[in-house]
Design a protein around this motif. Sequence first.
Motif, PDB file in Angstrom:
ATOM      1  N   ASN A 228      12.847   7.100   1.474  1.00  0.00           N
ATOM      2  CA  ASN A 228      13.380   6.154   2.200  1.00  0.00           C
ATOM      3  C   ASN A 228      11.985   5.670   3.182  1.00  0.00           C
ATOM      4  OD1 ASN A 228      15.890   6.076   1.861  1.00  0.00           O
ATOM      5  ND2 ASN A 228      16.477   7.365   3.677  1.00  0.00           N
ATOM      6  N   CYS A 229      10.988   6.612   3.536  1.00  0.00           N
ATOM      7  CA  CYS A 229       9.861   6.111   4.158  1.00  0.00           C
ATOM      8  C   CYS A 229       8.807   5.656   3.304  1.00  0.00           C
ATOM      9  CB  CYS A 229       9.464   7.534   5.031  1.00  0.00           C
ATOM     10  SG  CYS A 229      10.380   7.918   6.338  1.00  0.00           S
ATOM     11  N   VAL A 230       8.813   6.047   1.896  1.00  0.00           N
ATOM     12  CA  VAL A 230       7.570   5.609   1.119  1.00  0.00           C
ATOM     13  C   VAL A 230       8.013   4.078   1.028  1.00  0.00           C
ATOM     14  CG1 VAL A 230       6.690   5.499  -1.180  1.00  0.00           C
ATOM     15  CG2 VAL A 230       6.840   7.466   0.253  1.00  0.00           C
ATOM     16  N   ALA A 231       9.358   3.756   0.702  1.00  0.00           N
ATOM     17  CA  ALA A 231       9.868   2.597   0.298  1.00  0.00           C
ATOM     18  C   ALA A 231       9.587   1.467   1.607  1.00  0.00           C
ATOM     19  CB  ALA A 231      11.487   2.593   0.261  1.00  0.00           C
ATOM     20  N   SER A 232      10.012   1.961   2.806  1.00  0.00           N
ATOM     21  CA  SER A 232       9.779   1.320   3.836  1.00  0.00           C
ATOM     22  C   SER A 232       8.183   0.759   4.161  1.00  0.00           C
ATOM     23  CB  SER A 232      10.071   1.988   5.183  1.00  0.00           C
ATOM     24  OG  SER A 232       9.673   1.629   5.970  1.00  0.00           O
ATOM     25  N   GLU A 233       7.112   1.693   3.770  1.00  0.00           N
ATOM     26  CA  GLU A 233       5.845   1.501   3.972  1.00  0.00           C
ATOM     27  C   GLU A 233       5.498   0.491   2.829  1.00  0.00           C
ATOM     28  OE1 GLU A 233       3.323   2.116   6.155  1.00  0.00           O
ATOM     29  OE2 GLU A 233       5.043   2.599   7.249  1.00  0.00           O
ATOM     30  N   LEU A 234       6.015   0.738   1.784  1.00  0.00           N
ATOM     31  CA  LEU A 234       5.375  -0.231   0.648  1.00  0.00           C
ATOM     32  C   LEU A 234       6.005  -1.729   0.784  1.00  0.00           C
ATOM     33  CD1 LEU A 234       5.948   2.117  -2.486  1.00  0.00           C
ATOM     34  CD2 LEU A 234       3.628   1.414  -1.471  1.00  0.00           C
ATOM     35  N   SER A 235       7.018  -1.933   1.755  1.00  0.00           N
ATOM     36  CA  SER A 235       7.547  -3.195   2.045  1.00  0.00           C
ATOM     37  C   SER A 235       6.696  -4.046   2.872  1.00  0.00           C
ATOM     38  CB  SER A 235       9.032  -3.109   2.158  1.00  0.00           C
ATOM     39  OG  SER A 235       9.135  -2.558   3.647  1.00  0.00           O
ATOM     40  N   ALA A 236       6.082  -3.365   3.810  1.00  0.00           N
ATOM     41  CA  ALA A 236       4.999  -3.952   4.518  1.00  0.00           C
ATOM     42  C   ALA A 236       3.635  -3.702   4.210  1.00  0.00           C
ATOM     43  CB  ALA A 236       5.269  -3.271   5.826  1.00  0.00           C
ATOM     44  N   LEU A 237       2.696  -3.792   5.159  1.00  0.00           N
ATOM     45  CA  LEU A 237       1.375  -3.259   4.898  1.00  0.00           C
ATOM     46  C   LEU A 237       1.333  -1.692   4.913  1.00  0.00           C
ATOM     47  CD1 LEU A 237      -0.751  -5.991   7.153  1.00  0.00           C
ATOM     48  CD2 LEU A 237      -0.486  -6.014   4.793  1.00  0.00           C
ATOM     49  N   PRO A 238       1.018  -1.014   3.848  1.00  0.00           N
ATOM     50  CA  PRO A 238       1.102   0.242   3.877  1.00  0.00           C
ATOM     51  C   PRO A 238       0.190   0.885   4.656  1.00  0.00           C
ATOM     52  CG  PRO A 238       0.982  -0.289   1.716  1.00  0.00           C
ATOM     53  CD  PRO A 238       0.779  -1.614   2.529  1.00  0.00           C
ATOM     54  N   SER A 239       0.431   2.081   5.204  1.00  0.00           N
ATOM     55  CA  SER A 239      -0.639   2.886   5.982  1.00  0.00           C
ATOM     56  C   SER A 239      -0.035   4.389   6.011  1.00  0.00           C
ATOM     57  CB  SER A 239      -0.878   2.400   7.171  1.00  0.00           C
ATOM     58  OG  SER A 239       0.317   2.524   8.208  1.00  0.00           O
ATOM     59  N   TYR A 240      -1.004   5.287   5.889  1.00  0.00           N
ATOM     60  CA  TYR A 240      -0.549   6.551   6.060  1.00  0.00           C
ATOM     61  C   TYR A 240      -0.301   7.247   7.338  1.00  0.00           C
ATOM     62  CZ  TYR A 240      -2.478   7.443   1.393  1.00  0.00           C
ATOM     63  OH  TYR A 240      -2.720   7.125  -0.031  1.00  0.00           O
ATOM     64  N   THR A 241      -0.547   6.350   8.425  1.00  0.00           N
ATOM     65  CA  THR A 241      -0.143   6.482   9.893  1.00  0.00           C
ATOM     66  C   THR A 241       1.379   6.161   9.955  1.00  0.00           C
ATOM     67  OG1 THR A 241      -2.347   6.095  10.430  1.00  0.00           O
ATOM     68  CG2 THR A 241      -0.879   5.930  12.102  1.00  0.00           C
ATOM     69  N   GLY A 242       1.650   5.188   9.523  1.00  0.00           N
ATOM     70  CA  GLY A 242       3.271   4.567   9.435  1.00  0.00           C
ATOM     71  C   GLY A 242       3.937   5.585   8.681  1.00  0.00           C
ATOM     72  N   LEU A 243       3.578   5.941   7.576  1.00  0.00           N
ATOM     73  CA  LEU A 243       4.276   6.897   6.765  1.00  0.00           C
ATOM     74  C   LEU A 243       4.425   8.213   7.330  1.00  0.00           C
ATOM     75  CD1 LEU A 243       5.582   7.492   4.067  1.00  0.00           C
ATOM     76  CD2 LEU A 243       3.551   8.113   3.009  1.00  0.00           C
ATOM     77  N   ILE A 244       3.598   8.885   7.827  1.00  0.00           N
ATOM     78  CA  ILE A 244       3.537  10.236   8.646  1.00  0.00           C
ATOM     79  C   ILE A 244       4.684   9.916   9.660  1.00  0.00           C
ATOM     80  CG2 ILE A 244       1.760  10.217  10.347  1.00  0.00           C
ATOM     81  CD1 ILE A 244       1.218  13.122   9.118  1.00  0.00           C
ATOM     82  N   SER A 245       4.523   8.837  10.650  1.00  0.00           N
ATOM     83  CA  SER A 245       5.278   8.570  11.815  1.00  0.00           C
ATOM     84  C   SER A 245       6.971   8.363  11.069  1.00  0.00           C
ATOM     85  CB  SER A 245       4.919   7.271  12.246  1.00  0.00           C
ATOM     86  OG  SER A 245       3.587   7.535  12.942  1.00  0.00           O
ATOM     87  N   CYS A 246       7.084   7.819  10.183  1.00  0.00           N
ATOM     88  CA  CYS A 246       8.513   7.403   9.547  1.00  0.00           C
ATOM     89  C   CYS A 246       9.186   8.933   9.199  1.00  0.00           C
ATOM     90  CB  CYS A 246       8.440   6.551   8.480  1.00  0.00           C
ATOM     91  SG  CYS A 246      10.070   6.466   7.533  1.00  0.00           S
ATOM     92  N   LEU A 247       8.091   9.732   8.465  1.00  0.00           N
ATOM     93  CA  LEU A 247       8.536  10.999   7.943  1.00  0.00           C
ATOM     94  C   LEU A 247       8.837  12.120   9.093  1.00  0.00           C
ATOM     95  CD1 LEU A 247       6.199  11.447   4.997  1.00  0.00           C
ATOM     96  CD2 LEU A 247       8.869  11.276   4.938  1.00  0.00           C
ATOM     97  N   GLU A 248       7.978  12.123  10.168  1.00  0.00           N
ATOM     98  CA  GLU A 248       8.320  12.836  11.230  1.00  0.00           C
ATOM     99  C   GLU A 248       9.494  12.640  12.082  1.00  0.00           C
ATOM    100  OE1 GLU A 248       4.363  12.664  13.087  1.00  0.00           O
ATOM    101  OE2 GLU A 248       3.601  14.308  12.062  1.00  0.00           O
ATOM    102  N   MET A 249       9.796  11.374  12.214  1.00  0.00           N
ATOM    103  CA  MET A 249      10.968  10.938  12.812  1.00  0.00           C
ATOM    104  C   MET A 249      12.166  11.348  12.264  1.00  0.00           C
ATOM    105  SD  MET A 249      10.192   7.268  15.051  1.00  0.00           S
ATOM    106  CE  MET A 249       9.534   6.542  13.294  1.00  0.00           C
ATOM    107  N   ALA A 250      12.047  11.159  10.897  1.00  0.00           N
ATOM    108  CA  ALA A 250      13.461  11.412  10.006  1.00  0.00           C
ATOM    109  C   ALA A 250      13.459  13.010  10.000  1.00  0.00           C
ATOM    110  CB  ALA A 250      13.150  11.078   8.579  1.00  0.00           C
ATOM    111  N   ARG A 251      12.605  13.791  10.242  1.00  0.00           N
ATOM    112  CA  ARG A 251      12.577  15.184   9.993  1.00  0.00           C
ATOM    113  C   ARG A 251      13.059  15.564  11.403  1.00  0.00           C
ATOM    114  NH1 ARG A 251       6.956  18.163   9.425  1.00  0.00           N
ATOM    115  NH2 ARG A 251       6.768  17.414  11.487  1.00  0.00           N
ATOM    116  N   ASP A 252      12.692  15.112  12.337  1.00  0.00           N
ATOM    117  CA  ASP A 252      13.153  15.576  13.750  1.00  0.00           C
ATOM    118  C   ASP A 252      14.647  15.267  13.920  1.00  0.00           C
ATOM    119  OD1 ASP A 252      10.400  16.261  14.356  1.00  0.00           O
ATOM    120  OD2 ASP A 252       9.908  14.616  15.519  1.00  0.00           O
ATOM    121  N   VAL A 253      14.935  13.960  13.785  1.00  0.00           N
ATOM    122  CA  VAL A 253      16.440  13.758  13.539  1.00  0.00           C
ATOM    123  C   VAL A 253      17.173  14.752  12.862  1.00  0.00           C
ATOM    124  CG1 VAL A 253      18.067  12.031  12.844  1.00  0.00           C
ATOM    125  CG2 VAL A 253      16.125  11.187  14.040  1.00  0.00           C
TER     126      VAL A 253
END
Length: 94
Positions: free
Chosen positions: A64-89
């Motif tokens: 989910n997070c990789v797909a989200s990043e690839l749909s915009a301007l990809p960045s590792y900062t955005g990817l790790i934020s998405c993944l950490e939020m998903a893990r925390d939830v």
Amino acid sequence: MARADDVPELNVDPVCRGIAQQALTPGETGGPDLAFSQCVKSEQAVRQQLAGEWSTFMPAEKTNCVASELSALPSYTGLISCLEMARDVRRLNK
């Protein structure tokens, strides 16, 4: 082709060029060229951090997070934020 278990290779040049273009004057923090190189260096550092944490994320979170990043301007900062939020939830819902 990268394996699903590998941290993806993202092209961070577009997002870093956008950040660098926001420099108001060439003298501001070294100007656009320095801002671009600093951004790329920062993104690569975040990628290294992400590589160390990659196994802590569930496959669906990665997908989910990789797909989200690839749909915009990809960045590792955005990817790790998405993944950490998903893990925390996920951890909160246990």
